[in-house]
Motif scaffolding. Sequence first.
Motif, PDB file in Angstrom:
ATOM      1  N   GLN A   1       0.838  -1.199   0.000  1.00 32.13           N
ATOM      2  CA  GLN A   1       0.000   0.000   0.000  1.00 32.13           C
ATOM      3  C   GLN A   1       0.877   1.256   0.000  1.00 32.13           C
ATOM      4  OE1 GLN A   1      -3.284  -0.140  -0.416  1.00 32.13           O
ATOM      5  NE2 GLN A   1      -3.136  -2.389  -0.454  1.00 32.13           N
ATOM      6  N   ASP A   2       0.370   2.290  -0.662  1.00 29.78           N
ATOM      7  CA  ASP A   2       1.130   3.532  -0.792  1.00 29.78           C
ATOM      8  C   ASP A   2       0.357   4.709  -0.209  1.00 29.78           C
ATOM      9  OD1 ASP A   2       2.869   5.529  -1.436  1.00 29.78           O
ATOM     10  OD2 ASP A   2       2.492   5.477  -3.601  1.00 29.78           O
ATOM     11  N   PRO A   3       0.293   4.791   1.123  1.00 30.01           N
ATOM     12  CA  PRO A   3      -0.249   6.017   1.712  1.00 30.01           C
ATOM     13  C   PRO A   3       0.766   7.133   1.491  1.00 30.01           C
ATOM     14  CG  PRO A   3       0.658   4.605   3.428  1.00 30.01           C
ATOM     15  CD  PRO A   3       0.820   3.859   2.138  1.00 30.01           C
TER      16      PRO A   3
ATOM     17  N   VAL B   1      -5.146  18.529  -1.358  1.00 28.83           N
ATOM     18  CA  VAL B   1      -4.814  19.350  -2.524  1.00 28.83           C
ATOM     19  C   VAL B   1      -4.782  18.418  -3.737  1.00 28.83           C
ATOM     20  CG1 VAL B   1      -3.265  21.069  -3.489  1.00 28.83           C
ATOM     21  CG2 VAL B   1      -3.358  20.738  -1.006  1.00 28.83           C
ATOM     22  N   PRO B   2      -5.873  18.372  -4.485  1.00 30.80           N
ATOM     23  CA  PRO B   2      -5.963  17.358  -5.542  1.00 30.80           C
ATOM     24  C   PRO B   2      -5.087  17.654  -6.750  1.00 30.80           C
ATOM     25  CG  PRO B   2      -7.932  18.754  -5.507  1.00 30.80           C
ATOM     26  CD  PRO B   2      -7.110  19.141  -4.317  1.00 30.80           C
ATOM     27  N   ALA B   3      -4.635  16.572  -7.361  1.00 31.30           N
ATOM     28  CA  ALA B   3      -3.993  16.628  -8.678  1.00 31.30           C
ATOM     29  C   ALA B   3      -4.803  15.721  -9.599  1.00 31.30           C
ATOM     30  CB  ALA B   3      -2.551  16.169  -8.589  1.00 31.30           C
ATOM     31  N   MET B   4      -4.511  15.836 -10.882  1.00 36.73           N
ATOM     32  CA  MET B   4      -5.379  15.162 -11.845  1.00 36.73           C
ATOM     33  C   MET B   4      -5.403  13.651 -11.629  1.00 36.73           C
ATOM     34  SD  MET B   4      -5.295  15.673 -15.981  1.00 36.73           S
ATOM     35  CE  MET B   4      -5.196  17.442 -15.852  1.00 36.73           C
ATOM     36  N   SER B   5      -4.229  13.038 -11.658  1.00 35.65           N
ATOM     37  CA  SER B   5      -4.182  11.581 -11.562  1.00 35.65           C
ATOM     38  C   SER B   5      -2.731  11.143 -11.432  1.00 35.65           C
ATOM     39  CB  SER B   5      -4.785  10.943 -12.821  1.00 35.65           C
ATOM     40  OG  SER B   5      -3.980  11.238 -13.943  1.00 35.65           O
ATOM     41  N   ASP B   6      -2.566   9.866 -11.212  1.00 40.49           N
ATOM     42  CA  ASP B   6      -1.230   9.281 -11.172  1.00 40.49           C
ATOM     43  C   ASP B   6      -0.449   9.632 -12.441  1.00 40.49           C
ATOM     44  OD1 ASP B   6       0.963   7.678 -10.881  1.00 40.49           O
ATOM     45  OD2 ASP B   6      -0.110   5.783 -11.056  1.00 40.49           O
ATOM     46  N   GLU B   7      -1.108   9.530 -13.578  1.00 43.01           N
ATOM     47  CA  GLU B   7      -0.418   9.746 -14.853  1.00 43.01           C
ATOM     48  C   GLU B   7      -0.173  11.221 -15.142  1.00 43.01           C
ATOM     49  OE1 GLU B   7      -3.118   7.824 -13.928  1.00 43.01           O
ATOM     50  OE2 GLU B   7      -4.203   7.834 -15.814  1.00 43.01           O
ATOM     51  N   LYS B   8      -0.996  12.107 -14.539  1.00 41.67           N
ATOM     52  CA  LYS B   8      -0.859  13.543 -14.794  1.00 41.67           C
ATOM     53  C   LYS B   8      -0.877  14.271 -13.460  1.00 41.67           C
ATOM     54  CE  LYS B   8      -2.676  13.713 -19.482  1.00 41.67           C
ATOM     55  NZ  LYS B   8      -3.550  14.422 -20.440  1.00 41.67           N
TER      56      LYS B   8
ATOM     57  N   PHE C   1      -7.026  12.119  -6.176  1.00 40.44           N
ATOM     58  CA  PHE C   1      -5.574  11.874  -6.241  1.00 40.44           C
ATOM     59  C   PHE C   1      -4.842  13.092  -5.697  1.00 40.44           C
ATOM     60  CE2 PHE C   1      -1.362  11.956  -8.098  1.00 40.44           C
ATOM     61  CZ  PHE C   1      -0.926  10.665  -7.871  1.00 40.44           C
ATOM     62  N   GLY C   2      -3.735  12.862  -5.067  1.00 40.65           N
ATOM     63  CA  GLY C   2      -2.917  13.953  -4.556  1.00 40.65           C
ATOM     64  C   GLY C   2      -1.863  13.422  -3.609  1.00 40.65           C
ATOM     65  N   PHE C   3      -1.248  14.320  -2.885  1.00 34.60           N
ATOM     66  CA  PHE C   3      -0.174  13.911  -1.980  1.00 34.60           C
ATOM     67  C   PHE C   3      -0.380  14.416  -0.549  1.00 34.60           C
ATOM     68  CE2 PHE C   3       1.559  13.518  -6.169  1.00 34.60           C
ATOM     69  CZ  PHE C   3       2.277  12.334  -6.094  1.00 34.60           C
ATOM     70  N   ALA C   4      -0.940  15.612  -0.390  1.00 37.04           N
ATOM     71  CA  ALA C   4      -0.938  16.248   0.925  1.00 37.04           C
ATOM     72  C   ALA C   4      -2.274  16.083   1.637  1.00 37.04           C
ATOM     73  CB  ALA C   4      -0.631  17.740   0.763  1.00 37.04           C
TER      74      ALA C   4
ATOM     75  N   VAL D   1       1.455  20.132  -5.068  1.00 30.94           N
ATOM     76  CA  VAL D   1       1.816  20.264  -3.649  1.00 30.94           C
ATOM     77  C   VAL D   1       2.250  18.896  -3.142  1.00 30.94           C
ATOM     78  CG1 VAL D   1       0.930  20.833  -1.355  1.00 30.94           C
ATOM     79  CG2 VAL D   1       0.315  22.259  -3.323  1.00 30.94           C
ATOM     80  N   PHE D   2       3.515  18.827  -2.757  1.00 30.92           N
ATOM     81  CA  PHE D   2       4.062  17.561  -2.264  1.00 30.92           C
ATOM     82  C   PHE D   2       3.465  17.182  -0.904  1.00 30.92           C
ATOM     83  CE2 PHE D   2       8.376  17.665  -4.720  1.00 30.92           C
ATOM     84  CZ  PHE D   2       7.762  17.079  -5.809  1.00 30.92           C
ATOM     85  N   ARG D   3       3.781  15.960  -0.465  1.00 34.00           N
ATOM     86  CA  ARG D   3       3.100  15.392   0.714  1.00 34.00           C
ATOM     87  C   ARG D   3       3.357  16.154   2.005  1.00 34.00           C
ATOM     88  NH1 ARG D   3       4.835   9.646  -0.159  1.00 34.00           N
ATOM     89  NH2 ARG D   3       5.339  10.440  -2.199  1.00 34.00           N
ATOM     90  N   HIS D   4       4.519  16.778   2.145  1.00 37.14           N
ATOM     91  CA  HIS D   4       4.805  17.506   3.390  1.00 37.14           C
ATOM     92  C   HIS D   4       4.577  19.009   3.237  1.00 37.14           C
ATOM     93  CE1 HIS D   4       7.613  13.888   4.022  1.00 37.14           C
ATOM     94  NE2 HIS D   4       6.612  13.741   4.862  1.00 37.14           N
ATOM     95  N   ALA D   5       3.974  19.407   2.136  1.00 36.69           N
ATOM     96  CA  ALA D   5       3.935  20.834   1.805  1.00 36.69           C
ATOM     97  C   ALA D   5       2.577  21.481   2.043  1.00 36.69           C
ATOM     98  CB  ALA D   5       4.388  21.054   0.363  1.00 36.69           C
ATOM     99  N   LEU D   6       1.728  20.839   2.833  1.00 43.66           N
ATOM    100  CA  LEU D   6       0.494  21.453   3.322  1.00 43.66           C
ATOM    101  C   LEU D   6       0.519  21.328   4.837  1.00 43.66           C
ATOM    102  CD1 LEU D   6      -2.489  22.528   3.005  1.00 43.66           C
ATOM    103  CD2 LEU D   6      -3.181  20.113   2.937  1.00 43.66           C
ATOM    104  N   ALA D   7       0.308  22.449   5.527  1.00 40.50           N
ATOM    105  CA  ALA D   7       0.363  22.409   6.994  1.00 40.50           C
ATOM    106  C   ALA D   7      -0.772  23.225   7.585  1.00 40.50           C
ATOM    107  CB  ALA D   7       1.704  22.951   7.491  1.00 40.50           C
TER     108      ALA D   7
END
Lengths: 89, 369
Positions: free
Chosen positions: B216-218, B277-284, B260-263, B320-326
């Motif tokens: 799993q990829d949390p 903070v959503p992003a389009m998808s894994d591919e984009k 999809f997103g990271f943060a 926005v990367f995973r540690h870049a929302l606080a």
Amino acid sequence: MPTVAFTHTLQRHIQAPPQRVEAETVAAALRSVFDTNPGLRGYILEDDGSVRKHIAVWVAGLPLRDRDTLSDPVGPDDEVYVMQALSGG
Amino acid sequence: MSDTLHIATRKGLFTYTRNGSGWAHTRTAFLGDPVVNVVTDPRDGTMVAALKHGHFGPKMHRSTDAGRTWHEIATPEYPPIPEGQEPYLNPMSNKPIPWKLVMVWVLAIDPKHKGGLWAGTLPGGLFHSKDHGETWELNRPLWDRPERAKWFGGGYDEAGIHSVLTDPDRPDYVAVGISCGGMWVSHDHGATWARKTAGMIANYMPPDQQEDGDIQDPHILTACRSDPDTIWTQHHAGIFVTRNAGERWDQVHEAGPSTFGFACAVHPQDADTAWFVPAMSDEKRVPVDGKVVVTRTRDGGKSFDVLTDGLPQDNAHDLVFRHALALGGDGNTLAMGSTTGSVWTSADQGDSWQHLSAHLPPVYAVRFG
């Protein structure tokens, strides 16, 4: 006695003046330097003792061949020169 | 812990201080050097920063004067591989996973020890310090788990620990998030570990492996401070939430333009309120339709607000990367930074945003403290 010298770009992070050492291999030459400057080791070598991916080591003008155990021989008049590779910036 | 903002970037650590209604740049440290993450110990104000030099490798620095001056401290170091033991093979490359530090990805305060710190690293080791980082020790019970042989890199060649959760009321509790290796929980300060991924689905894997907990990829784990068993994750396959420290995860299927997103951020007193903070998808991995938005739920994921006021809504491709929302300790102040060097803050839980800078280096982490 061979000389070990380090790139000037390293000096921003840690002092690493050139040193003359008693050594017959690159590993021994660097070990001798690290004995007097222990903080320097982690800037040049990985935890397992291999050369960091983006560090280049030259021995008497030729690239180091054994980047895992640094067994390349050094002659008494040789210079071991440690520099940053142009990758990795 | 809401009036000072540290922004760790590819080219330095930038600190801003709240000044009336706005923010002012007050300090720059490590200019030119990659700063992966930073932590402030609320007990005594000590700061520790994790750097990753392009040539000279990972390094750690500590400040005892709120970031005005820094000095280098010990870097976590992997021990030699025990004689006769073979390293696990990376499942993707089939090459040995080295016992050497690639990067310190996250730092967290250990409430059990004064000066206690946890460091999550690539290639998947958790390190502990009892002395503000003067010395570090690899947590062998987790590193020696046989399941580690199945972990693989998410965003990097090797697996990494990006999240470390602790609870001041339970000093022996520690949970870690791994890309890609799931969530692991210890109730004895790291002596034993149990994987807690039931309910997570990895839709990026072949069908027969999608429920395998070890892959799993949390992307990030974020717990509610007053309800620490409620944990939200922005997973590679979407948004999940658990109410029981990972015994069971439930997926959120709709969340504005994308799940999809990271943060992820969670309100410290209201476990039902969380931001993404959503992003389009894994591919984009860019915002949907060139619009930077933040999504917010106030009802535990049943519905989401799409927050846009003050955020660019045309041809914007900030990730926005995973540690870049606080979220600040006040529960109202938010900050986020992007891969294109934009940073925004909000004083009203994301209802409106103000642009702090458009010209910083790529942002790895933002931290209040």
